[in-house]
Design a protein around this motif. Structure first.
Motif, PDB file in Angstrom:
ATOM      1  N   PRO A   1       0.819  -1.211   0.000  1.00 16.82           N
ATOM      2  CA  PRO A   1       0.000   0.000   0.000  1.00 16.82           C
ATOM      3  C   PRO A   1       0.858   1.269   0.000  1.00 16.82           C
ATOM      4  O   PRO A   1       1.975   1.272   0.504  1.00 16.82           O
ATOM      5  CB  PRO A   1      -0.802  -0.088   1.285  1.00 16.82           C
ATOM      6  N   HIS A   2       0.296   2.336  -0.549  1.00 14.63           N
ATOM      7  CA  HIS A   2       0.954   3.636  -0.570  1.00 14.63           C
ATOM      8  C   HIS A   2       0.350   4.488   0.548  1.00 14.63           C
ATOM      9  O   HIS A   2      -0.839   4.821   0.502  1.00 14.63           O
ATOM     10  CB  HIS A   2       0.745   4.317  -1.922  1.00 14.63           C
ATOM     11  N   ILE A   3       1.157   4.851   1.529  1.00 19.08           N
ATOM     12  CA  ILE A   3       0.675   5.612   2.685  1.00 19.08           C
ATOM     13  C   ILE A   3       0.674   7.096   2.349  1.00 19.08           C
ATOM     14  O   ILE A   3       1.615   7.614   1.750  1.00 19.08           O
ATOM     15  CB  ILE A   3       1.530   5.305   3.926  1.00 19.08           C
ATOM     16  N   SER A   4      -0.385   7.779   2.771  1.00 20.12           N
ATOM     17  CA  SER A   4      -0.529   9.218   2.506  1.00 20.12           C
ATOM     18  C   SER A   4       0.558   9.998   3.234  1.00 20.12           C
ATOM     19  O   SER A   4       1.084   9.541   4.254  1.00 20.12           O
ATOM     20  CB  SER A   4      -1.911   9.698   2.944  1.00 20.12           C
ATOM     21  N   PRO A   5       0.910  11.195   2.732  1.00 20.33           N
ATOM     22  CA  PRO A   5       1.949  12.003   3.381  1.00 20.33           C
ATOM     23  C   PRO A   5       1.646  12.322   4.848  1.00 20.33           C
ATOM     24  O   PRO A   5       2.573  12.440   5.655  1.00 20.33           O
ATOM     25  CB  PRO A   5       1.986  13.280   2.538  1.00 20.33           C
ATOM     26  N   ASP A   6       0.357  12.449   5.215  1.00 15.97           N
ATOM     27  CA  ASP A   6       0.036  12.720   6.621  1.00 15.97           C
ATOM     28  C   ASP A   6       0.033  11.448   7.471  1.00 15.97           C
ATOM     29  O   ASP A   6      -0.154  11.497   8.684  1.00 15.97           O
ATOM     30  CB  ASP A   6      -1.288  13.474   6.756  1.00 15.97           C
ATOM     31  N   GLY A   7       0.247  10.278   6.836  1.00 16.72           N
ATOM     32  CA  GLY A   7       0.352   9.007   7.549  1.00 16.72           C
ATOM     33  C   GLY A   7      -0.959   8.426   8.037  1.00 16.72           C
ATOM     34  O   GLY A   7      -0.966   7.438   8.757  1.00 16.72           O
ATOM     35  N   LYS A   8      -2.091   8.987   7.635  1.00 17.79           N
ATOM     36  CA  LYS A   8      -3.387   8.544   8.146  1.00 17.79           C
ATOM     37  C   LYS A   8      -4.093   7.520   7.268  1.00 17.79           C
ATOM     38  O   LYS A   8      -4.911   6.752   7.752  1.00 17.79           O
ATOM     39  CB  LYS A   8      -4.311   9.747   8.336  1.00 17.79           C
ATOM     40  N   GLN A   9      -3.806   7.523   5.963  1.00 16.00           N
ATOM     41  CA  GLN A   9      -4.514   6.640   5.038  1.00 16.00           C
ATOM     42  C   GLN A   9      -3.533   5.911   4.144  1.00 16.00           C
ATOM     43  O   GLN A   9      -2.383   6.322   4.002  1.00 16.00           O
ATOM     44  CB  GLN A   9      -5.468   7.458   4.166  1.00 16.00           C
ATOM     45  N   GLU A  10      -4.022   4.846   3.538  1.00  8.36           N
ATOM     46  CA  GLU A  10      -3.215   4.123   2.558  1.00  8.36           C
ATOM     47  C   GLU A  10      -4.073   3.793   1.350  1.00  8.36           C
ATOM     48  O   GLU A  10      -5.269   3.565   1.465  1.00  8.36           O
ATOM     49  CB  GLU A  10      -2.599   2.869   3.171  1.00  8.36           C
ATOM     50  N   ALA A  11      -3.423   3.825   0.179  1.00  8.28           N
ATOM     51  CA  ALA A  11      -4.108   3.521  -1.079  1.00  8.28           C
ATOM     52  C   ALA A  11      -3.518   2.251  -1.660  1.00  8.28           C
ATOM     53  O   ALA A  11      -2.307   2.025  -1.596  1.00  8.28           O
ATOM     54  CB  ALA A  11      -3.946   4.677  -2.057  1.00  8.28           C
ATOM     55  N   LEU A  12      -4.371   1.427  -2.218  1.00 10.21           N
ATOM     56  CA  LEU A  12      -3.934   0.183  -2.834  1.00 10.21           C
ATOM     57  C   LEU A  12      -4.906  -0.203  -3.935  1.00 10.21           C
ATOM     58  O   LEU A  12      -5.921   0.460  -4.129  1.00 10.21           O
ATOM     59  CB  LEU A  12      -3.825  -0.923  -1.792  1.00 10.21           C
ATOM     60  N   ILE A  13      -4.587  -1.237  -4.655  1.00  7.92           N
ATOM     61  CA  ILE A  13      -5.467  -1.738  -5.707  1.00  7.92           C
ATOM     62  C   ILE A  13      -6.188  -2.970  -5.171  1.00  7.92           C
ATOM     63  O   ILE A  13      -5.566  -3.886  -4.649  1.00  7.92           O
ATOM     64  CB  ILE A  13      -4.672  -2.113  -6.980  1.00  7.92           C
ATOM     65  N   ARG A  14      -7.504  -2.947  -5.304  1.00 11.89           N
ATOM     66  CA  ARG A  14      -8.325  -4.082  -4.902  1.00 11.89           C
ATOM     67  C   ARG A  14      -9.294  -4.364  -6.048  1.00 11.89           C
ATOM     68  O   ARG A  14     -10.019  -3.471  -6.467  1.00 11.89           O
ATOM     69  CB  ARG A  14      -9.082  -3.756  -3.604  1.00 11.89           C
ATOM     70  N   ASN A  15      -9.287  -5.582  -6.538  1.00  9.06           N
ATOM     71  CA  ASN A  15     -10.127  -5.959  -7.687  1.00  9.06           C
ATOM     72  C   ASN A  15      -9.940  -4.997  -8.855  1.00  9.06           C
ATOM     73  O   ASN A  15     -10.912  -4.519  -9.440  1.00  9.06           O
ATOM     74  CB  ASN A  15     -11.603  -6.037  -7.286  1.00  9.06           C
ATOM     75  N   PHE A  16      -8.691  -4.685  -9.170  1.00 11.87           N
ATOM     76  CA  PHE A  16      -8.302  -3.853 -10.311  1.00 11.87           C
ATOM     77  C   PHE A  16      -8.637  -2.371 -10.137  1.00 11.87           C
ATOM     78  O   PHE A  16      -8.481  -1.586 -11.057  1.00 11.87           O
ATOM     79  CB  PHE A  16      -8.924  -4.367 -11.624  1.00 11.87           C
ATOM     80  N   ASN A  17      -9.114  -1.941  -8.962  1.00 13.96           N
ATOM     81  CA  ASN A  17      -9.549  -0.576  -8.714  1.00 13.96           C
ATOM     82  C   ASN A  17      -8.806   0.045  -7.535  1.00 13.96           C
ATOM     83  O   ASN A  17      -8.216  -0.655  -6.717  1.00 13.96           O
ATOM     84  CB  ASN A  17     -11.057  -0.545  -8.454  1.00 13.96           C
ATOM     85  N   VAL A  18      -8.869   1.392  -7.447  1.00 15.37           N
ATOM     86  CA  VAL A  18      -8.202   2.128  -6.378  1.00 15.37           C
ATOM     87  C   VAL A  18      -9.074   2.090  -5.130  1.00 15.37           C
ATOM     88  O   VAL A  18     -10.270   2.406  -5.172  1.00 15.37           O
ATOM     89  CB  VAL A  18      -7.919   3.589  -6.799  1.00 15.37           C
ATOM     90  N   TYR A  19      -8.454   1.713  -4.025  1.00 19.29           N
ATOM     91  CA  TYR A  19      -9.137   1.533  -2.745  1.00 19.29           C
ATOM     92  C   TYR A  19      -8.342   2.281  -1.684  1.00 19.29           C
ATOM     93  O   TYR A  19      -7.110   2.203  -1.651  1.00 19.29           O
ATOM     94  CB  TYR A  19      -9.182   0.030  -2.430  1.00 19.29           C
ATOM     95  N   VAL A  20      -9.026   3.043  -0.834  1.00 22.60           N
ATOM     96  CA  VAL A  20      -8.369   3.816   0.225  1.00 22.60           C
ATOM     97  C   VAL A  20      -8.957   3.408   1.567  1.00 22.60           C
ATOM     98  O   VAL A  20     -10.170   3.231   1.699  1.00 22.60           O
ATOM     99  CB  VAL A  20      -8.564   5.336  -0.003  1.00 22.60           C
TER     100      VAL A  20
END
Length: 189
Positions: free
Chosen positions: A1-20
């Motif tokens: 996962p890619h963690i947000s600069p503020d460290g509160k959220q992460e983004a990843l791919i789930r079922n070919f789509n962007v998920y946060v």
């Protein structure tokens, strides 16, 4: 996962789509629904805006994957020949289509960048947010290197060089030597 600069959220791919989702949580929000097996979001392309309010990513429709096989008949480190393979696009091969897409986390809105702005792309660079989070940038070159585009300042500089030299095409090697691929991401953004 890619963690947000503020460290509160992460983004990843789930079922070919962007998920946060919040960091450490399994529950989150699907930001896109248009990803599919043949047109999926690329995990490695996800980038957060510096203010952690937006995400940019490429949705990629894969082109043809041609493998070229090489045989090194007399390698220096062994007696037997070595074989290797390399992906190689021939003229006319269908290339990957990288579709840049922006996501606003507050509204959960998705903004697809119109591909007609960069037709027949041969190569695109990674998405990069401006420091003020107001814009995301990338560079692309057209197939056969007929055109190369970057930021407004880069285009102006390259246009003046082409006009001064009376050139009617762009030499990619020369562009790299001139530092054209360096983004001008100044203090204001």
């Amino acid at each position: 996962p890619h963690i947000s600069p503020d460290g509160k959220q992460e983004a990843l791919i789930r079922n070919f789509n962007v998920y946060v989702r919040p960091v450490g949580s399994e529950r989150g929000v699907m930001l896109s629904t248009d990803g599919s097996e043949g047109d999926a979001y690329d995990q490695s392309s996800i980038v957060w805006s510096p203010d952690s309010r937006r995400i940019a990513a490429y949705r990629v429709r894969p082109g043809y994957r041609r493998m070229v096989h090489y045989v090194l008949s007399s390698p220096t480190d062994q007696l037997q020949p070595k074989d290797s393979t390399l992906y190689y696009n021939k003229p006319g091969d269908v290339l990957d289509v990288d579709q840049p897409v922006l996501f606003d986390l507050a509204s959960h809105r998705q903004f697809v960048i119109d591909n007609s702005l960069f037709p027949n792309a041969y190569d695109v660079t990674a998405l990069v947010w401006r420091r003020n989070s107001q814009a995301v940038t990338f560079e692309y070159s057209q197939r056969a290197h007929q055109a190369v585009f970057g930021s407004r300042e880069e285009r102006r500089t390259m246009a003046s060089r082409l006009e001064a030299g009376g050139e009617d095409h762009i030499d990619i090697g020369r562009i790299h030597r001139f530092g054209f691929r360096q983004r001008g991401d100044g203090a204001g953004g």
